[in-house]
Design a protein around this motif. Structure first.
Motif, PDB file in Angstrom:
ATOM      1  N   LYS A  63     -10.171  51.910 -20.362  1.00 58.58           N
ATOM      2  CA  LYS A  63      -9.093  51.463 -21.254  1.00 58.58           C
ATOM      3  C   LYS A  63      -8.076  52.575 -21.390  1.00 58.58           C
ATOM      4  CE  LYS A  63      -9.553  47.848 -24.374  1.00 58.58           C
ATOM      5  NZ  LYS A  63      -9.885  47.263 -25.626  1.00 58.58           N
ATOM      6  N   ARG A  64      -6.803  52.199 -21.372  1.00 62.52           N
ATOM      7  CA  ARG A  64      -5.723  53.160 -21.571  1.00 62.52           C
ATOM      8  C   ARG A  64      -4.579  52.452 -22.283  1.00 62.52           C
ATOM      9  NH1 ARG A  64      -3.667  55.545 -16.210  1.00 62.52           N
ATOM     10  NH2 ARG A  64      -5.883  55.938 -16.021  1.00 62.52           N
ATOM     11  N   ASP A  65      -4.248  52.929 -23.468  1.00 61.09           N
ATOM     12  CA  ASP A  65      -3.140  52.340 -24.243  1.00 61.09           C
ATOM     13  C   ASP A  65      -3.263  50.820 -24.366  1.00 61.09           C
ATOM     14  OD1 ASP A  65      -1.986  54.878 -24.494  1.00 61.09           O
ATOM     15  OD2 ASP A  65      -0.923  54.637 -22.590  1.00 61.09           O
ATOM     16  N   ARG A  66      -4.425  50.333 -24.814  1.00 62.13           N
ATOM     17  CA  ARG A  66      -4.721  48.907 -25.012  1.00 62.13           C
ATOM     18  C   ARG A  66      -4.817  48.117 -23.708  1.00 62.13           C
ATOM     19  NH1 ARG A  66      -0.936  46.037 -27.971  1.00 62.13           N
ATOM     20  NH2 ARG A  66      -2.501  44.429 -28.164  1.00 62.13           N
ATOM     21  N   MET A  67      -4.553  48.753 -22.562  1.00 58.95           N
ATOM     22  CA  MET A  67      -4.663  48.070 -21.271  1.00 58.95           C
ATOM     23  C   MET A  67      -6.029  48.371 -20.662  1.00 58.95           C
ATOM     24  SD  MET A  67      -1.022  48.703 -19.376  1.00 58.95           S
ATOM     25  CE  MET A  67      -1.021  50.465 -19.622  1.00 58.95           C
ATOM     26  N   LEU A  68      -6.486  47.453 -19.799  1.00 59.87           N
ATOM     27  CA  LEU A  68      -7.659  47.740 -18.984  1.00 59.87           C
ATOM     28  C   LEU A  68      -7.155  48.260 -17.647  1.00 59.87           C
ATOM     29  CD1 LEU A  68     -10.233  44.845 -19.450  1.00 59.87           C
ATOM     30  CD2 LEU A  68     -10.381  47.185 -20.254  1.00 59.87           C
ATOM     31  N   VAL A  69      -7.825  49.262 -17.119  1.00 54.55           N
ATOM     32  CA  VAL A  69      -7.460  49.836 -15.834  1.00 54.55           C
ATOM     33  C   VAL A  69      -8.634  49.631 -14.881  1.00 54.55           C
ATOM     34  CG1 VAL A  69      -6.718  51.913 -14.619  1.00 54.55           C
ATOM     35  CG2 VAL A  69      -6.098  51.590 -17.027  1.00 54.55           C
ATOM     36  N   LEU A  70      -8.363  48.961 -13.759  1.00 56.39           N
ATOM     37  CA  LEU A  70      -9.369  48.757 -12.723  1.00 56.39           C
ATOM     38  C   LEU A  70      -9.038  49.718 -11.592  1.00 56.39           C
ATOM     39  CD1 LEU A  70      -9.406  44.844 -12.548  1.00 56.39           C
ATOM     40  CD2 LEU A  70     -10.662  46.349 -14.083  1.00 56.39           C
ATOM     41  N   ASP A  71      -9.935  50.637 -11.308  1.00 57.09           N
ATOM     42  CA  ASP A  71      -9.672  51.642 -10.281  1.00 57.09           C
ATOM     43  C   ASP A  71     -10.846  51.702  -9.315  1.00 57.09           C
ATOM     44  OD1 ASP A  71      -8.736  53.696  -8.748  1.00 57.09           O
ATOM     45  OD2 ASP A  71      -8.602  55.151 -10.371  1.00 57.09           O
TER      46      ASP A  71
END
Length: 112
Positions: A11-19
């Motif tokens: 999670k980053r700044d309310r976003m989900l990050v798929l890496d």
């Protein structure tokens, strides 16, 4: 989605990050995918849905090396099951009813 592990989602700044770090062909670095939360207020936000799913997986004892969508006996889930899950989520989203979205179009969108 088959190879997506818990360690690939943050999670980053309310976003989900798929890496996933590498592309399907294993030769190039893949850019992370940022998923913004919906502001529609319908309760069908993919970020909220995936966050609940990840929380449930962790409560069940999943580790960062475990798959986000695991088969009943562990390991990768089948493409058919991913399609079923996707249809279930889309079916509960009023704004998506009637849309024909395939797993391939989902993969292509993520690649772009």
């Amino acid at each position: 989605l088959q190879k997506l592990k818990l360690k690939h989602v943050s999670k980053r700044d309310r976003m989900l990050v798929l890496d996933m770090r590498i592309r399907k062909n294993h030769k190039q670095r893949a850019a992370p995918i940022f998923l913004d939360p919906s502001t529609s207020g319908t309760g069908t936000c993919p970020v909220a849905w995936l966050t609940r799913h990840l929380d449930n997986r962790r409560r069940q004892g999943a580790t960062p090396e475990d798959f986000v969508f695991a088969a009943k006996r562990g390991g990768k889930v089948s493409p058919a099951r991913i399609k079923e899950l996707m249809e279930m989520v889309l079916g509960s989203a009023p704004e998506c009813r009637g849309l024909k979205i395939a797993t391939h179009s989902l993969r292509t969108t993520g690649a772009v």
